[in-house]
Write a protein that holds these residues in place. Structure first.
Motif, PDB file in Angstrom:
ATOM      1  N   UNK A   1      42.630  42.702  33.185  1.00  0.00           N
ATOM      2  CA  UNK A   1      42.474  41.328  33.672  1.00  0.00           C
ATOM      3  C   UNK A   1      42.419  41.302  35.197  1.00  0.00           C
ATOM      4  N   UNK A   2      41.967  42.409  35.788  1.00  0.00           N
ATOM      5  CA  UNK A   2      41.865  42.462  37.248  1.00  0.00           C
ATOM      6  C   UNK A   2      40.907  41.371  37.723  1.00  0.00           C
ATOM      7  N   UNK A   3      41.335  40.508  38.641  1.00  0.00           N
ATOM      8  CA  UNK A   3      40.491  39.381  39.057  1.00  0.00           C
ATOM      9  C   UNK A   3      39.110  39.799  39.563  1.00  0.00           C
ATOM     10  N   UNK A   4      39.004  40.926  40.259  1.00  0.00           N
ATOM     11  CA  UNK A   4      37.722  41.339  40.812  1.00  0.00           C
ATOM     12  C   UNK A   4      36.753  41.832  39.741  1.00  0.00           C
ATOM     13  N   UNK A   5      37.261  42.187  38.574  1.00  0.00           N
ATOM     14  CA  UNK A   5      36.415  42.686  37.499  1.00  0.00           C
ATOM     15  C   UNK A   5      36.354  41.730  36.310  1.00  0.00           C
ATOM     16  N   UNK A   6      36.794  40.502  36.533  1.00  0.00           N
ATOM     17  CA  UNK A   6      36.883  39.569  35.417  1.00  0.00           C
ATOM     18  C   UNK A   6      35.520  39.267  34.816  1.00  0.00           C
ATOM     19  N   UNK A   7      34.502  39.113  35.656  1.00  0.00           N
ATOM     20  CA  UNK A   7      33.162  38.817  35.143  1.00  0.00           C
ATOM     21  C   UNK A   7      32.624  39.981  34.310  1.00  0.00           C
ATOM     22  N   UNK A   8      32.849  41.199  34.774  1.00  0.00           N
ATOM     23  CA  UNK A   8      32.400  42.398  34.061  1.00  0.00           C
ATOM     24  C   UNK A   8      33.166  42.568  32.755  1.00  0.00           C
ATOM     25  N   UNK A   9      34.489  42.400  32.814  1.00  0.00           N
ATOM     26  CA  UNK A   9      35.312  42.539  31.615  1.00  0.00           C
ATOM     27  C   UNK A   9      34.950  41.489  30.575  1.00  0.00           C
ATOM     28  N   UNK A  10      34.666  40.276  31.018  1.00  0.00           N
ATOM     29  CA  UNK A  10      34.286  39.214  30.086  1.00  0.00           C
ATOM     30  C   UNK A  10      32.968  39.531  29.399  1.00  0.00           C
TER      31      UNK A  10
END
Length: 261
Positions: free
Chosen positions: A149-158
């Protein structure tokens, strides 16, 4: 411990198969394309631009898979070259920037397009041919980032999470047509794309410590960063007849990192 690429002879178990690999010009995609070719498949790859890492034996098509038109043009080209498709490996992905989690604008849309919707669009274009051929295999490259749930990777993780869920539903829908759908979730793999992302993240954070893939081994039980061939070998198995009863699954290939979380 020897970490070199496997040298044992690869069989011709994919002889006569027609494969499409997106993001196939370098890194994991290039390794997968080479692995499938070595097993006898005819391979078409797609990326924006060819690189020196792209397998010379594969048919390369330049395409922007982040757009519906780009996917359609690539699908048409692949069908012209191959005459049909037996294997689809949706590997294209990545991030350009690291936006604020509340910025639902271009960066989020691009990340969803290239990491998730490119696969949905390509499958929509190519699966009818696969059904007409009597079956096939679809592999989606997800990511261990789905556990983060790292904020900088949230778009990628989603986006990668959406891809993993989509894989399960698609597997159920296509099973009666003899089509298997599986997902692969790599951990930290040393690739040009991963190194570029780490460099951009470091610059974004303003961190004086230079980040690279080899510094991220502390929480990997097997004690090393993955290599592209680690992923390619797994994909080679999953698309082969040896994996004929595997569908709807997600295989984590991460040196044990997800098990240790």
């Amino acid at each position: 411990m020897n970490q070199s690429r496997p040298t044992e002879r690869i069989s011709d178990e994919l002889q006569g198969k027609r494969a499409v690999v997106t993001g196939g010009s370098r890194g994991i995609g290039a390794a997968i394309a080479q692995r499938l070719f070595n097993a006898g498949a005819t391979v078409v790859t797609a990326a924006r631009n060819p690189t020196a890492d792209a397998p010379s034996e594969a048919n390369f098509v330049s395409a922007d898979l982040s757009t519906p038109g780009g996917v359609r043009e690539f699908a048409d080209a692949a069908l012209r070259i191959l005459g049909g498709v037996d294997i689809i490996v949706n590997n294209a992905g990545g991030v350009r920037t690291f936006p604020n989690a509340l910025d639902i604008e271009e960066d989020w849309q691009y990340t969803m397009d290239i990491n998730f919707l490119a696969a949905v669009r390509l499958n929509s274009a190519l699966v009818p041919s696969m059904i007409a051929s009597g079956g096939g295999v679809i592999v989606h490259l997800s990511s261990i980032a789905t556990l983060s749930s790292h904020p900088l990777l949230l778009h990628y993780a989603a986006a990668k999470s959406a891809l993993a869920v989509y894989s399960k539903g698609l597997a159920v829908q296509l099973a009666p047509q003899g089509i298997r759908v599986v997902a692969v979730s790599p951990g930290r793999v040393a690739t040009p794309g991963a190194d570029e992302a780490l460099e951009k993240m470091s610059a974004h954070l303003g961190d004086s410590t230079e980040l690279d893939s080899e510094t991220w081994v502390g929480d990997i039980p097997l004690g090393r960063i993955g290599q592209s061939h680690d992923i390619a070998e797994a994909v080679g198995f999953l698309v082969s007849p040896r994996a004929a009863w595997i569908t709807g699954s997600t295989l984590s290939i991460d040196g044990g990192q997800s098990a240790a979380l």
